[in-house]
Structure formats: C-alpha cells, structure tokens
Design a protein around this motif. Structure first.
Motif, PDB file in Angstrom:
ATOM      1  N   VAL A  52       0.856  -1.111   0.115  1.00  0.00           N
ATOM      2  CA  VAL A  52      -0.058   0.151  -0.226  1.00  0.00           C
ATOM      3  C   VAL A  52       1.045   1.212  -0.001  1.00  0.00           C
ATOM      4  CG1 VAL A  52      -1.751   1.500   1.341  1.00  0.00           C
ATOM      5  CG2 VAL A  52      -1.726  -1.274   1.365  1.00  0.00           C
ATOM      6  N   THR A  53       0.636   2.024  -0.957  1.00  0.00           N
ATOM      7  CA  THR A  53       1.427   3.309  -0.791  1.00  0.00           C
ATOM      8  C   THR A  53       1.048   4.368   0.058  1.00  0.00           C
ATOM      9  OG1 THR A  53      -0.023   4.403  -2.685  1.00  0.00           O
ATOM     10  CG2 THR A  53       1.662   3.214  -3.472  1.00  0.00           C
ATOM     11  N   ILE A  54       1.649   5.459   0.315  1.00  0.00           N
ATOM     12  CA  ILE A  54       1.470   6.461   1.123  1.00  0.00           C
ATOM     13  C   ILE A  54       0.124   6.884   0.810  1.00  0.00           C
ATOM     14  CG2 ILE A  54       3.626   6.674   2.401  1.00  0.00           C
ATOM     15  CD1 ILE A  54       4.198   8.894   0.691  1.00  0.00           C
ATOM     16  N   GLY A  55      -0.271   6.917  -0.389  1.00  0.00           N
ATOM     17  CA  GLY A  55      -1.610   7.843  -1.193  1.00  0.00           C
ATOM     18  C   GLY A  55      -2.587   6.804  -0.932  1.00  0.00           C
ATOM     19  N   ASP A  97      16.202   2.512  -6.399  1.00  0.00           N
ATOM     20  CA  ASP A  97      15.396   3.629  -5.607  1.00  0.00           C
ATOM     21  C   ASP A  97      14.048   3.652  -6.032  1.00  0.00           C
ATOM     22  OD1 ASP A  97      17.513   4.466  -4.231  1.00  0.00           O
ATOM     23  OD2 ASP A  97      18.175   5.954  -5.429  1.00  0.00           O
ATOM     24  N   MET A  98      13.653   2.787  -7.150  1.00  0.00           N
ATOM     25  CA  MET A  98      12.169   2.728  -7.696  1.00  0.00           C
ATOM     26  C   MET A  98      11.560   1.581  -7.663  1.00  0.00           C
ATOM     27  SD  MET A  98      13.030   5.407 -10.842  1.00  0.00           S
ATOM     28  CE  MET A  98      11.668   5.280 -11.599  1.00  0.00           C
ATOM     29  N   LEU A  99      10.326   1.299  -7.879  1.00  0.00           N
ATOM     30  CA  LEU A  99       9.651   0.132  -8.011  1.00  0.00           C
ATOM     31  C   LEU A  99       8.667   0.366  -9.095  1.00  0.00           C
ATOM     32  CD1 LEU A  99       6.854  -0.403  -5.883  1.00  0.00           C
ATOM     33  CD2 LEU A  99       8.922  -0.144  -4.524  1.00  0.00           C
ATOM     34  N   THR A 100       8.020  -0.711  -9.774  1.00  0.00           N
ATOM     35  CA  THR A 100       6.875  -0.721 -10.583  1.00  0.00           C
ATOM     36  C   THR A 100       5.812  -1.683  -9.866  1.00  0.00           C
ATOM     37  OG1 THR A 100       8.341  -0.529 -12.484  1.00  0.00           O
ATOM     38  CG2 THR A 100       6.089  -1.042 -12.840  1.00  0.00           C
ATOM     39  N   ILE A 101       4.595  -1.050  -9.739  1.00  0.00           N
ATOM     40  CA  ILE A 101       3.649  -2.035  -8.949  1.00  0.00           C
ATOM     41  C   ILE A 101       2.441  -2.235 -10.186  1.00  0.00           C
ATOM     42  CG2 ILE A 101       4.082  -1.345  -6.895  1.00  0.00           C
ATOM     43  CD1 ILE A 101       1.635   0.470  -6.849  1.00  0.00           C
ATOM     44  N   THR A 109      -2.551  -2.215 -14.409  1.00  0.00           N
ATOM     45  CA  THR A 109      -1.976  -0.999 -14.960  1.00  0.00           C
ATOM     46  C   THR A 109      -0.482  -0.797 -13.994  1.00  0.00           C
ATOM     47  OG1 THR A 109      -4.204  -0.028 -15.313  1.00  0.00           O
ATOM     48  CG2 THR A 109      -2.158   1.383 -15.182  1.00  0.00           C
ATOM     49  N   LYS A 110       0.470  -0.569 -14.821  1.00  0.00           N
ATOM     50  CA  LYS A 110       1.754  -0.443 -14.101  1.00  0.00           C
ATOM     51  C   LYS A 110       2.000   0.901 -13.781  1.00  0.00           C
ATOM     52  CE  LYS A 110       3.409  -4.656 -15.987  1.00  0.00           C
ATOM     53  NZ  LYS A 110       4.459  -5.272 -16.554  1.00  0.00           N
ATOM     54  N   LEU A 111       2.589   1.260 -12.480  1.00  0.00           N
ATOM     55  CA  LEU A 111       2.740   2.532 -12.265  1.00  0.00           C
ATOM     56  C   LEU A 111       4.473   2.100 -11.562  1.00  0.00           C
ATOM     57  CD1 LEU A 111      -0.259   3.284  -9.717  1.00  0.00           C
ATOM     58  CD2 LEU A 111       0.192   4.143 -12.049  1.00  0.00           C
ATOM     59  N   THR A 112       5.181   3.456 -12.118  1.00  0.00           N
ATOM     60  CA  THR A 112       6.557   3.379 -11.403  1.00  0.00           C
ATOM     61  C   THR A 112       6.392   4.471 -10.450  1.00  0.00           C
ATOM     62  OG1 THR A 112       7.295   2.634 -13.627  1.00  0.00           O
ATOM     63  CG2 THR A 112       8.962   3.618 -12.290  1.00  0.00           C
ATOM     64  N   MET A 113       7.251   4.303  -9.280  1.00  0.00           N
ATOM     65  CA  MET A 113       7.321   5.137  -8.209  1.00  0.00           C
ATOM     66  C   MET A 113       8.406   4.896  -7.380  1.00  0.00           C
ATOM     67  SD  MET A 113       4.392   3.407  -5.750  1.00  0.00           S
ATOM     68  CE  MET A 113       3.061   3.913  -7.057  1.00  0.00           C
ATOM     69  N   ALA A 114       8.795   5.648  -6.637  1.00  0.00           N
ATOM     70  CA  ALA A 114      10.002   5.729  -5.645  1.00  0.00           C
ATOM     71  C   ALA A 114       9.374   4.954  -4.478  1.00  0.00           C
ATOM     72  CB  ALA A 114      10.479   7.403  -5.135  1.00  0.00           C
ATOM     73  N   SER A 125       7.725   5.840  -1.374  1.00  0.00           N
ATOM     74  CA  SER A 125       6.228   5.811  -1.305  1.00  0.00           C
ATOM     75  C   SER A 125       5.467   4.743  -0.757  1.00  0.00           C
ATOM     76  CB  SER A 125       5.844   6.610  -2.707  1.00  0.00           C
ATOM     77  OG  SER A 125       6.069   5.474  -3.555  1.00  0.00           O
ATOM     78  N   VAL A 126       6.215   3.842  -0.717  1.00  0.00           N
ATOM     79  CA  VAL A 126       5.511   2.346   0.104  1.00  0.00           C
ATOM     80  C   VAL A 126       5.261   2.793   1.477  1.00  0.00           C
ATOM     81  CG1 VAL A 126       5.855  -0.022   0.351  1.00  0.00           C
ATOM     82  CG2 VAL A 126       6.562   1.016  -1.866  1.00  0.00           C
ATOM     83  N   GLY A 127       3.816   2.548   1.786  1.00  0.00           N
ATOM     84  CA  GLY A 127       3.599   2.844   3.140  1.00  0.00           C
ATOM     85  C   GLY A 127       3.915   1.549   4.156  1.00  0.00           C
TER      86      GLY A 127
END
Length: 96
Positions: free
Chosen positions: A45-48, A60-64, A71-76, A79-81
């Motif tokens: 779960v992301t912090i959002g 430093d990044m991951l794709t979920i 749908t693929k999202l690339t994020m830092a 940002s994983v909570g």
C-alpha cells in the motif's frame, strides 16, 4: 546548589526522549528495512492509499501493478507505506 534548577528540565528531556524520540526512530528504522527488502510479488500500500503488487524492483524505484487490468505504475521506494501480505504471514504463523 546551582544545578538544582536543572533537574526538572533534564527530567522532562529524558521523558521526552524515551516516550517520543526513541520509539519514532525505531519505527523509521523498521520502515526503512521493509522498503529495502521489497521483492517482486509483494503486495503493498502506498502512502497515497494505492494497493498494488510489486512487478519490478530497482535501486530507488519500483513498479507496481494495480487494478484488474494490471496497470503498471512506476514510483519511488519511499512512497511505499506498508506491506499487505506481511500481516497475513504474521497472523498465519502465529496460529500454527
């Protein structure tokens, strides 16, 4: 006798440290370790508030993958909570 006025403020600082600062540092250390140990297949779960499954992990990044259409999202990584499946493993391990 001059230092008797410092006893109460130093006592408050000690209480403040043990009740607030030390637990916060321990929590930050646990979260940092969790983010460093992310692997493909983990549900997060992301912090959002976005739930997804880790598809790729870089430095430093991951794709979920999110949603039914994956749908693929690339994020830092920061940002994983939370890990979703971490709680499932702990509860199933305790019941055995």
């Amino acid at each position: 006798m001059q230092f008797s006025g410092l006893i109460i403020p130093l006592g408050f600082l000690a209480i403040f440290y043990f009740l607030i600062i030390k637990p916060q540092k321990a929590k930050e250390k646990k979260i940092k370790l969790m983010r460093e140990n992310l692997k493909v297949g983990d549900e997060v779960v992301t912090i959002g508030g976005i739930f997804g499954k880790v598809a790729k992990v870089k430095e430093d990044m991951l794709t979920i993958e999110v949603g039914a259409d994956k749908t693929k999202l690339t994020m830092a990584k920061w940002s994983v909570g939370n890990l979703v499946n971490e709680n499932d493993e702990e509860s199933s391990g305790k019941s055995e």
